[in-house]
Design an enzyme around this catalytic site. Structure first.
Site, PDB file in Angstrom:
ATOM      1  N   ASP A 107     -15.228  47.364  54.735  1.00  0.00           N
ATOM      2  CA  ASP A 107     -16.358  48.304  54.778  1.00  0.00           C
ATOM      3  C   ASP A 107     -16.255  49.271  55.954  1.00  0.00           C
ATOM      4  O   ASP A 107     -17.262  49.747  56.456  1.00  0.00           O
ATOM      5  CB  ASP A 107     -17.685  47.533  54.819  1.00  0.00           C
ATOM      6  CG  ASP A 107     -17.797  46.603  56.027  1.00  0.00           C
ATOM      7  OD1 ASP A 107     -16.792  46.414  56.729  1.00  0.00           O
ATOM      8  OD2 ASP A 107     -18.900  46.078  56.254  1.00  0.00           O
ATOM      9  N   LYS A 158     -21.844  39.118  67.471  1.00  0.00           N
ATOM     10  CA  LYS A 158     -23.275  39.451  67.484  1.00  0.00           C
ATOM     11  C   LYS A 158     -23.944  39.026  68.804  1.00  0.00           C
ATOM     12  O   LYS A 158     -24.837  38.147  68.823  1.00  0.00           O
ATOM     13  CB  LYS A 158     -23.994  38.785  66.285  1.00  0.00           C
ATOM     14  CG  LYS A 158     -23.326  39.024  64.923  1.00  0.00           C
ATOM     15  CD  LYS A 158     -23.590  40.385  64.360  1.00  0.00           C
ATOM     16  CE  LYS A 158     -23.117  40.560  62.921  1.00  0.00           C
ATOM     17  NZ  LYS A 158     -21.668  40.577  62.682  1.00  0.00           N
ATOM     18  N   ASP A 216     -18.714  51.552  60.292  1.00  0.00           N
ATOM     19  CA  ASP A 216     -18.970  50.464  59.351  1.00  0.00           C
ATOM     20  C   ASP A 216     -20.067  50.979  58.417  1.00  0.00           C
ATOM     21  O   ASP A 216     -21.156  51.312  58.876  1.00  0.00           O
ATOM     22  CB  ASP A 216     -19.439  49.250  60.167  1.00  0.00           C
ATOM     23  CG  ASP A 216     -19.919  48.089  59.310  1.00  0.00           C
ATOM     24  OD1 ASP A 216     -20.472  48.316  58.229  1.00  0.00           O
ATOM     25  OD2 ASP A 216     -19.751  46.935  59.741  1.00  0.00           O
TER      26      ASP A 216
HETATM   27  N1  GDD Z   1     -13.318  37.382  50.898  1.00  0.00           N
HETATM   28  C1  GDD Z   1     -14.344  37.288  51.737  1.00  0.00           C
HETATM   29  N2  GDD Z   1     -14.986  36.091  51.870  1.00  0.00           N
HETATM   30  N3  GDD Z   1     -14.739  38.385  52.419  1.00  0.00           N
HETATM   31  C2  GDD Z   1     -15.792  38.277  53.263  1.00  0.00           C
HETATM   32  C3  GDD Z   1     -16.491  37.069  53.441  1.00  0.00           C
HETATM   33  C4  GDD Z   1     -16.054  35.915  52.696  1.00  0.00           C
HETATM   34  O1  GDD Z   1     -16.611  34.819  52.789  1.00  0.00           O
HETATM   35  N4  GDD Z   1     -17.491  37.296  54.340  1.00  0.00           N
HETATM   36  C5  GDD Z   1     -17.396  38.593  54.699  1.00  0.00           C
HETATM   37  N5  GDD Z   1     -16.385  39.198  54.047  1.00  0.00           N
HETATM   38  C6  GDD Z   1     -15.951  40.584  54.172  1.00  0.00           C
HETATM   39  C7  GDD Z   1     -17.053  41.603  53.885  1.00  0.00           C
HETATM   40  O2  GDD Z   1     -17.019  42.006  52.528  1.00  0.00           O
HETATM   41  C8  GDD Z   1     -16.700  42.753  54.821  1.00  0.00           C
HETATM   42  O3  GDD Z   1     -15.783  43.660  54.225  1.00  0.00           O
HETATM   43  C9  GDD Z   1     -15.983  42.067  55.977  1.00  0.00           C
HETATM   44  O4  GDD Z   1     -15.585  40.776  55.512  1.00  0.00           O
HETATM   45  C10 GDD Z   1     -16.880  41.905  57.221  1.00  0.00           C
HETATM   46  O5  GDD Z   1     -18.096  41.295  56.845  1.00  0.00           O
HETATM   47  P1  GDD Z   1     -19.501  41.939  57.220  1.00  0.00           P
HETATM   48  O6  GDD Z   1     -20.537  41.063  56.605  1.00  0.00           O
HETATM   49  O7  GDD Z   1     -19.521  43.383  56.910  1.00  0.00           O
HETATM   50  O8  GDD Z   1     -19.520  41.664  58.781  1.00  0.00           O
HETATM   51  P2  GDD Z   1     -20.203  42.518  59.930  1.00  0.00           P
HETATM   52  O9  GDD Z   1     -20.140  43.967  59.645  1.00  0.00           O
HETATM   53  O10 GDD Z   1     -21.540  41.929  60.211  1.00  0.00           O
HETATM   54  O11 GDD Z   1     -19.255  42.150  61.207  1.00  0.00           O
HETATM   55  C11 GDD Z   1     -17.849  42.246  61.110  1.00  0.00           C
HETATM   56  O12 GDD Z   1     -17.430  43.595  61.212  1.00  0.00           O
HETATM   57  C12 GDD Z   1     -17.719  44.247  62.460  1.00  0.00           C
HETATM   58  C13 GDD Z   1     -17.152  45.641  62.399  1.00  0.00           C
HETATM   59  O13 GDD Z   1     -17.792  46.360  61.407  1.00  0.00           O
HETATM   60  C14 GDD Z   1     -17.219  41.413  62.232  1.00  0.00           C
HETATM   61  O14 GDD Z   1     -15.831  41.409  62.020  1.00  0.00           O
HETATM   62  C15 GDD Z   1     -17.533  42.033  63.605  1.00  0.00           C
HETATM   63  O15 GDD Z   1     -16.849  41.300  64.622  1.00  0.00           O
HETATM   64  C16 GDD Z   1     -17.083  43.472  63.632  1.00  0.00           C
HETATM   65  O16 GDD Z   1     -17.410  44.077  64.873  1.00  0.00           O
HETATM   66 MG    MG Z   2     -19.627  45.149  58.027  1.00  0.00          MG
END
Ligand code: GDD
Ligand code: MG
Length: 369
Positions: A107, A158, A216
């Site tokens: 994303d 977080k 993001d």
């Molecule tokens: N296959 C799979 N399985 N993908 C997953 C799963 C899972 O269980 N959980 C999350 N994802 C994928 C989501 O679809 C997304 O593309 C990505 O992993 C990150 O998940 P988000 O839910 O968007 O996390 P976030 O935005 O709160 O935090 C993450 O991204 C940040 C940067 O945008 C973390 O990586 C943070 O450390 C980072 O700063």
């Molecule tokens: Mg994200």
């Protein structure tokens, strides 16, 4: 080098856009979001890509197929239940077992120099390299502090305000050595952010800082902002050429009636009709096959494929999903989201981040919010 794109999340913060459409397929400037991730990888010489999926996998598979239409090789692995970011990569181990590989959150819109990141990873002989970007508010991300040589000193997912000692966060792209797979338990939920990375601190984990464009797209505000940034060419994408020097991009055949006004920057999809006396822009993306009637005014907004806006509809800083029908004189503003195929009668005022769910019918003049 092979890459794994994580697209298993449910995209809850983007609802209702992600109720029937998985986040990777939500359109960004009229193309599925994740196609920008694929183009970015291809530009950086990465052509063997695995999608790690869970939620609504079919739409992604049927759109991209084996990747040959896009000049890449694609494989798909679907989880029975969410395995977390690291568990998801462990689950596709057979695709990435030999040597270094890339992992990307699915994303993120960025034009980061992945080649330079891989180069740094090799020069430092790192076990893992995390891309880093500065943000104003790190609380929604993974906070990463680094030392003088770029070595990671701490990884905190977080963080709360009182824990913040840097503005650098995890930008969601990693280069990893194959041996990292041995740290991840199989078949259970496990995360890079809370498991692998904290454990790798001081053991060959490096950060790669960059000031490249980075966003993001996980919330409506950021999703809108990503559109504005594409329209203003703050990020280099495949749409940039179409926008050219006049910042008007007509994708295919647009029926622009005499007296219709386009205010750049603006992108209009194929087969859309803009009637006389309608004004579109500045900062608007209209999908394919839409009808924008006389007296409409759309700015800083997204109108997806096949939506119909009747006379005098005004849209500002909002999102109208595909197939929605908006009756005469209705105002959609202030971060509103109108879900797919919703039918909104005339003379409504929809503002204040209201979210109308798909297929909902709203009677004429019933909401003045
Ligand atoms: N296959 C799979 N399985 N993908 C997953 C799963 C899972 O269980 N959980 C999350 N994802 C994928 C989501 O679809 C997304 O593309 C990505 O992993 C990150 O998940 P988000 O839910 O968007 O996390 P976030 O935005 O709160 O935090 C993450 O991204 C940040 C940067 O945008 C973390 O990586 C943070 O450390 C980072 O700063
Ligand atoms: Mg994200």
């Amino acid at each position: 080098m092979k890459a794994v794109i994580l697209v298993g999340g449910q995209g809850t913060r983007l609802r209702p856009l992600t109720l029937a459409t998985p986040k990777p397929m939500v359109p960004l400037a009229n193309k599925p979001f994740v196609s920008y991730v694929l183009e970015h990888l291809k530009e950086n010489g990465i052509e063997d890509i695995v999608f790690s999926m869970g939620y609504l996998p079919e739409g992604i598979k049927s759109y991209f197929g084996d990747g040959s239409g896009f000049g890449i090789n694609l494989a798909y692995v679907v989880e029975d239940h969410p395995l977390g970011t690291a568990g998801a990569v462990k689950n596709v181990e057979q695709h990435v077992r030999d040597g270094d590989f890339l992992v990307l959150n699915g994303d993120i819109l960025t034009d980061l120099d992945i080649r330079a990141m891989i180069e740094q990873h090799r020069v430092k002989e790192a076990v893992g390299t995390i891309s880093l970007t500065p943000v104003e508010d790190p609380t929604a991300y993974g906070l990463v502090s680094i030392g003088e040589e770029g070595e990671v000193l701490g990884f905190l997912e977080k963080p709360s305000w009182d824990q913040i000692d840097t503005n650098l966060i995890n930008a969601g792209i990693y280069v990893l050595k194959g041996e990292v797979l041995d740290m991840i338990p199989a078949g259970v939920e496990y995360s890079f952010e809370r498991g692998v990375f904290p454990r790798l601190v001081g053991k060959g984990l490096y950060g790669f800082s960059s000031n490249a464009y980075w966003m993001d797209i996980g919330t409506p505000e950021k999703y809108l902002q990503a559109h504005y940034d594409i329209l203003e060419k703050n990020v280099e994408t495949s749409v940039s050429d179409c926008l050219d020097s006049d910042f008007v991009c007509l994708q295919g055949k647009v029926n622009l009636e005499t007296g219709a006004k386009l205010v750049p920057p603006v992108i209009i999809g194929d087969g859309t009709t803009i009637k006389a006396g309608a004004r579109v822009g500045r900062m608007a993306v209209i999908g394919a096959g839409c009808t924008i009637a006389t007296g409409c005014a759309i700015e800083e907004s997204i109108v997806q494929e096949g939506a119909r806006l009747h006379e005098g509809v005004r849209v500002r800083q909002s999102i109208i999903a595909s197939g929605a029908d908006i009756g005469p004189g209705t105002v959609v503003a202030g971060g509103a989201i109108i879900g797919e195929n919703a039918s909104i009668g005339g003379d409504n005022i929809l503002t204040n981040h209201i979210r109308i769910y798909p297929d909902t019918v709203v009677k004429k003049g019933s909401i003045k919010f």
